[in-house]
Enzyme design. Structure first.
Site, PDB file in Angstrom:
ATOM      1  N   SER A 192       0.840  -1.194   0.000  1.00 50.40           N
ATOM      2  CA  SER A 192       0.000   0.000   0.000  1.00 50.40           C
ATOM      3  C   SER A 192       0.872   1.240   0.000  1.00 50.40           C
ATOM      4  O   SER A 192       2.064   1.172   0.317  1.00 50.40           O
ATOM      5  CB  SER A 192      -0.897   0.003   1.234  1.00 50.40           C
ATOM      6  OG  SER A 192      -0.097   0.098   2.388  1.00 50.40           O
ATOM      7  N   GLY A 245      -7.891   1.770  -3.964  1.00 47.16           N
ATOM      8  CA  GLY A 245      -8.803   2.276  -2.940  1.00 47.16           C
ATOM      9  C   GLY A 245      -8.387   3.685  -2.557  1.00 47.16           C
ATOM     10  O   GLY A 245      -9.016   4.684  -2.934  1.00 47.16           O
ATOM     11  N   ARG A 246      -7.252   3.747  -1.852  1.00 47.06           N
ATOM     12  CA  ARG A 246      -6.744   5.018  -1.348  1.00 47.06           C
ATOM     13  C   ARG A 246      -6.592   6.081  -2.434  1.00 47.06           C
ATOM     14  O   ARG A 246      -6.942   7.241  -2.225  1.00 47.06           O
ATOM     15  CB  ARG A 246      -5.352   4.749  -0.730  1.00 47.06           C
ATOM     16  CG  ARG A 246      -4.695   5.930  -0.044  1.00 47.06           C
ATOM     17  CD  ARG A 246      -3.203   5.618   0.209  1.00 47.06           C
ATOM     18  NE  ARG A 246      -3.011   4.277   0.736  1.00 47.06           N
ATOM     19  CZ  ARG A 246      -2.999   3.968   2.037  1.00 47.06           C
ATOM     20  NH1 ARG A 246      -3.139   4.916   2.931  1.00 47.06           N
ATOM     21  NH2 ARG A 246      -2.824   2.714   2.417  1.00 47.06           N
ATOM     22  N   ARG A 295      -4.766   5.523  11.881  1.00 44.64           N
ATOM     23  CA  ARG A 295      -3.551   5.227  11.110  1.00 44.64           C
ATOM     24  C   ARG A 295      -2.254   5.710  11.758  1.00 44.64           C
ATOM     25  O   ARG A 295      -1.259   4.983  11.727  1.00 44.64           O
ATOM     26  CB  ARG A 295      -3.681   5.752   9.671  1.00 44.64           C
ATOM     27  CG  ARG A 295      -4.804   5.036   8.894  1.00 44.64           C
ATOM     28  CD  ARG A 295      -4.839   5.422   7.425  1.00 44.64           C
ATOM     29  NE  ARG A 295      -3.645   5.017   6.720  1.00 44.64           N
ATOM     30  CZ  ARG A 295      -2.673   5.827   6.341  1.00 44.64           C
ATOM     31  NH1 ARG A 295      -2.774   7.124   6.546  1.00 44.64           N
ATOM     32  NH2 ARG A 295      -1.622   5.356   5.744  1.00 44.64           N
ATOM     33  N   TYR A 307       0.075   2.610  12.286  1.00 47.01           N
ATOM     34  CA  TYR A 307       1.307   2.433  11.526  1.00 47.01           C
ATOM     35  C   TYR A 307       2.172   3.674  11.431  1.00 47.01           C
ATOM     36  O   TYR A 307       2.936   3.835  10.485  1.00 47.01           O
ATOM     37  CB  TYR A 307       1.120   1.885  10.106  1.00 47.01           C
ATOM     38  CG  TYR A 307      -0.243   1.551   9.583  1.00 47.01           C
ATOM     39  CD1 TYR A 307      -0.672   0.225   9.590  1.00 47.01           C
ATOM     40  CD2 TYR A 307      -1.067   2.528   9.034  1.00 47.01           C
ATOM     41  CE1 TYR A 307      -1.911  -0.111   9.063  1.00 47.01           C
ATOM     42  CE2 TYR A 307      -2.310   2.182   8.512  1.00 47.01           C
ATOM     43  CZ  TYR A 307      -2.712   0.867   8.526  1.00 47.01           C
ATOM     44  OH  TYR A 307      -3.928   0.519   8.001  1.00 47.01           O
ATOM     45  N   CYS A 343      -7.360   8.449  26.043  1.00 46.32           N
ATOM     46  CA  CYS A 343      -6.478   8.142  27.168  1.00 46.32           C
ATOM     47  C   CYS A 343      -5.377   7.205  26.716  1.00 46.32           C
ATOM     48  O   CYS A 343      -5.345   6.030  27.079  1.00 46.32           O
ATOM     49  CB  CYS A 343      -7.275   7.533  28.298  1.00 46.32           C
ATOM     50  SG  CYS A 343      -8.519   8.675  28.885  1.00 46.32           S
ATOM     51  N   GLU A 344      -4.492   7.746  25.904  1.00 39.29           N
ATOM     52  CA  GLU A 344      -3.459   6.934  25.261  1.00 39.29           C
ATOM     53  C   GLU A 344      -2.429   7.924  24.748  1.00 39.29           C
ATOM     54  O   GLU A 344      -2.773   8.828  23.991  1.00 39.29           O
ATOM     55  CB  GLU A 344      -4.130   6.195  24.089  1.00 39.29           C
ATOM     56  CG  GLU A 344      -3.340   5.155  23.410  1.00 39.29           C
ATOM     57  CD  GLU A 344      -3.303   3.851  24.189  1.00 39.29           C
ATOM     58  OE1 GLU A 344      -2.185   3.353  24.393  1.00 39.29           O
ATOM     59  OE2 GLU A 344      -4.365   3.356  24.607  1.00 39.29           O
ATOM     60  N   TYR A 380      -9.322   4.746   4.769  1.00 35.99           N
ATOM     61  CA  TYR A 380      -8.871   4.037   5.973  1.00 35.99           C
ATOM     62  C   TYR A 380      -8.954   4.880   7.242  1.00 35.99           C
ATOM     63  O   TYR A 380      -8.186   4.653   8.180  1.00 35.99           O
ATOM     64  CB  TYR A 380      -7.457   3.467   5.779  1.00 35.99           C
ATOM     65  CG  TYR A 380      -7.369   2.582   4.567  1.00 35.99           C
ATOM     66  CD1 TYR A 380      -8.021   1.361   4.536  1.00 35.99           C
ATOM     67  CD2 TYR A 380      -6.685   2.986   3.420  1.00 35.99           C
ATOM     68  CE1 TYR A 380      -7.984   0.550   3.411  1.00 35.99           C
ATOM     69  CE2 TYR A 380      -6.643   2.191   2.293  1.00 35.99           C
ATOM     70  CZ  TYR A 380      -7.295   0.970   2.295  1.00 35.99           C
ATOM     71  OH  TYR A 380      -7.261   0.176   1.173  1.00 35.99           O
TER      72      TYR A 380
HETATM   73  C1  LIG Z   1      -6.327  -3.127   0.560  1.00 34.79           C
HETATM   74  C2  LIG Z   1      -6.425  -3.796  -0.744  1.00 34.79           C
HETATM   75  C3  LIG Z   1      -6.566  -3.037  -1.903  1.00 34.79           C
HETATM   76  C4  LIG Z   1      -6.579  -1.526  -1.914  1.00 34.79           C
HETATM   77  O1  LIG Z   1      -5.385  -0.970  -1.489  1.00 34.79           O
HETATM   78  P1  LIG Z   1      -5.146   0.634  -1.654  1.00 34.79           P
HETATM   79  O2  LIG Z   1      -3.832   0.825  -0.996  1.00 34.79           O
HETATM   80  O3  LIG Z   1      -6.250   1.306  -0.920  1.00 34.79           O
HETATM   81  O4  LIG Z   1      -5.161   0.927  -3.095  1.00 34.79           O
HETATM   82  C5  LIG Z   1      -6.700  -3.710  -3.100  1.00 34.79           C
HETATM   83  N1  LIG Z   1      -6.694  -5.059  -3.156  1.00 34.79           N
HETATM   84  C6  LIG Z   1      -6.556  -5.811  -2.051  1.00 34.79           C
HETATM   85  C7  LIG Z   1      -6.576  -7.291  -2.188  1.00 34.79           C
HETATM   86  C8  LIG Z   1      -6.413  -5.220  -0.822  1.00 34.79           C
HETATM   87  O5  LIG Z   1      -6.275  -5.987   0.261  1.00 34.79           O
END
Ligand SMILES: *Cc1c(COP(=O)(O)O)cnc(C)c1O
Length: 471
Positions: free
Chosen positions: A233, A313-314, A360, A364, A391-392, A421
């Site tokens: 990612s 996704g991101r 996040r 991480y 509280c962390e 995320y």
């Molecule tokens: C998390 C995930 C994605 C999307 O990852 P991005 O970093 O958000 O683009 C795509 N495919 C699989 C199998 C994933 O687990």
């Protein structure tokens, strides 16, 4: 004045701590008389109507990015004589409304649980446009996915082959499947690591893929589409994708001896900028580079060019989101810098959310940036750490940022690039209700997921009797 010695090396003191660094914010974001406006709506109006913390999603940005990312891959693969299929990775941020935006933008959607499947189906996404992932899908999830007619299940273990075949037989259908392999390539930001085997839970070793595919093909109720991998990612370059594509194509060629392999799925992981120091390659550049690599690989191996699928996704939803907070307290903490007895001051700026709405940084060590949103200020920049209210001590929202030095209680703070995320990883830690999600577009704001109230939080407590006083 010299930069604060507590600042990380990558963080430059800005000339203007009000500046909205391009690339971090959705494209409708600008300042009007000092205050940030998103989707045509001033942040003060959003805070007033919906409270803070607040997830704000710029609908135009989300829709446009979805089209841009899809078109980038489709154009790049058309240019080399093939086709690309693009799946939005729902786990980044999924609601009924967002699922509809993605579908209307021409994307398919990946889900990885029964819950995500339920959201996509509730949105009216045609089941054949869904992919279903997961390294431990339950029998009920498999049954439901097959019954609904999902376009493909991504097989992640040998056990799943028989389980999906049984479900297909039960429902009298032929179920399309992909096989997730562990390519040994793992990428993040600027680096990628390529080993023979990566020590992780997903997929089947590339060396065992041919056997697994033979087992898949032995079932009349399963139709094999191709190999799948997802290498990491927040990846900024194409090298990791090139290496994994090369490794998969070699096995893909072997598989052609036993039948059709119409597709290759290279997953998601395309990065975005969270701070001014981040410089991801544009998606068009990555798409072109990956398309050329796959084309060259197919030519070298003398095999037909498969359709290539991606699962971003991101890179689609990340910059469409921002989180609005209200500053509650500020605190100057004197820190001993190194061993030389010198000290420096770090200003803690505490906001009304934190690790419950953005896990996040705690999870991480992710970096973010921030701006005072409700006004512009001419005050000299000060190094701040934006902390949450949990509280962390690891409850950090932005580890290091320069904000105008007059940042004060009551200020609205905006953290950009929280579309991916954040909501999907939100929790109720410390019994904070998860904030609402508000979509903004053309000057209008509307709730697309309502926030949780105290009543919501208490409702699942079995000892709670409808607001009655405790015994
Ligand atoms: C998390 C995930 C994605 C999307 O990852 P991005 O970093 O958000 O683009 C795509 N495919 C699989 C199998 C994933 O687990």
């Amino acid at each position: 004045m010299a930069s604060n010695p507590l600042a990380p090396p990558w963080l430059r003191e800005p000339d203007d701590a009000n500046a909205l660094v391009p690339g971090l914010w959705s494209r409708t974001v600008h300042r009007d008389e000092g205050a940030i406006v998103v989707g045509g709506v001033p942040v003060a109006e959003l805070a007033e109507r919906f409270g803070t913390p607040l997830y704000v999603v710029d609908e135009a940005e989300a829709r446009e990015r979805a089209v841009e990312v899809r078109s980038a891959f489709q154009r790049a693969f058309a240019e080399v004589g093939s086709a690309a299929r693009v799946y939005y990775a729902g786990k980044a941020f999924l609601s009924i409304e967002i699922a509809r935006w993605m579908t209307e933008a021409g994307l398919n959607i990946d889900v990885c649980s029964g819950g995500e499947l339920a959201v996509a189906l509730a949105a009216g996404v045609p089941a054949e446009r869904l992919g279903f992932h997961g390294n431990n899908k339950s029998a009920a999830e498999i049954d439901r996915a097959v019954a609904a007619g999902v376009g493909a299940l991504i097989i992640d273990s040998l056990q799943e082959i028989d389980r999906i075949a049984e479900a297909a037989a039960r429902h009298g259908v032929v179920q399309r499947v992909r096989l997730r392999v562990n390519s040994g390539v793992h990428a993040h930001t600027h680096a990628f690591l390529a080993t023979a085997h990566e020590d992780q839970k997903f997929g089947i070793a590339l060396a065992d893929a041919a056997d697994a595919v033979a087992r898949i093909r032995a079932h009349a109720g399963l139709a094999f589409l191709g190999l799948h991998c997802h290498i990491g990612s927040q990846i900024f370059g194409a090298d990791g994708f090139a290496e994994s594509a090369a490794r998969l194509l070699a096995v893909h060629k072997e598989l052609l001896a036993g039948g059709d392999v119409p597709e290759l799925n290279l997953g998601g992981g395309f990065g975005i900028a969270y701070t001014a120091a981040d410089d991801p390659a544009p998606i068009e550049t990555l798409a072109r580079s990956i398309a050329e690599t796959v084309a060259a690989g197919c030519e070298d191996l003398d095999i037909p060019f498969p359709a290539v699928a991606f699962e971003p996704g991101r890179s689609i939803i990340g910059t469409a989101g921002l989180t609005l907070y209200t500053v509650g307290t500020t605190k100057d903490v004197t820190v001993s810098a190194q061993d030389d007895g010198e000290t420096a001051v770090r200003r803690y700026v505490s906001v009304d959310g934190g690790m419950s709405d953005n896990a996040r940084p705690a999870l991480y060590g992710a970096d973010y940036s921030a701006r005072i949103a409700g006004r512009a200020s001419a005050a000299a920049p000060a190094l701040v750490r934006v902390a949450g209210k949990h509280c962390e001590s690891g409850d950090i929202v932005v580890d290091a940022e320069y904000l105008p030095g007059d940042v004060a209680p009551g200020d609205l703070l905006a953290v950009p690039a929280t579309g991916a995320y954040c909501w999907s990883l939100a929790s109720n830690y410390n019994y904070l209700g998860r904030p609402p999600v508000v979509a903004v577009r053309d000057g209008e704001a509307r709730v697309i997921v309502r926030g949780e109230t105290e009543a919501d939080l208490l409702a699942r407590d079995a000892a709670y009797e409808n607001g009655s006083t405790p015994r």
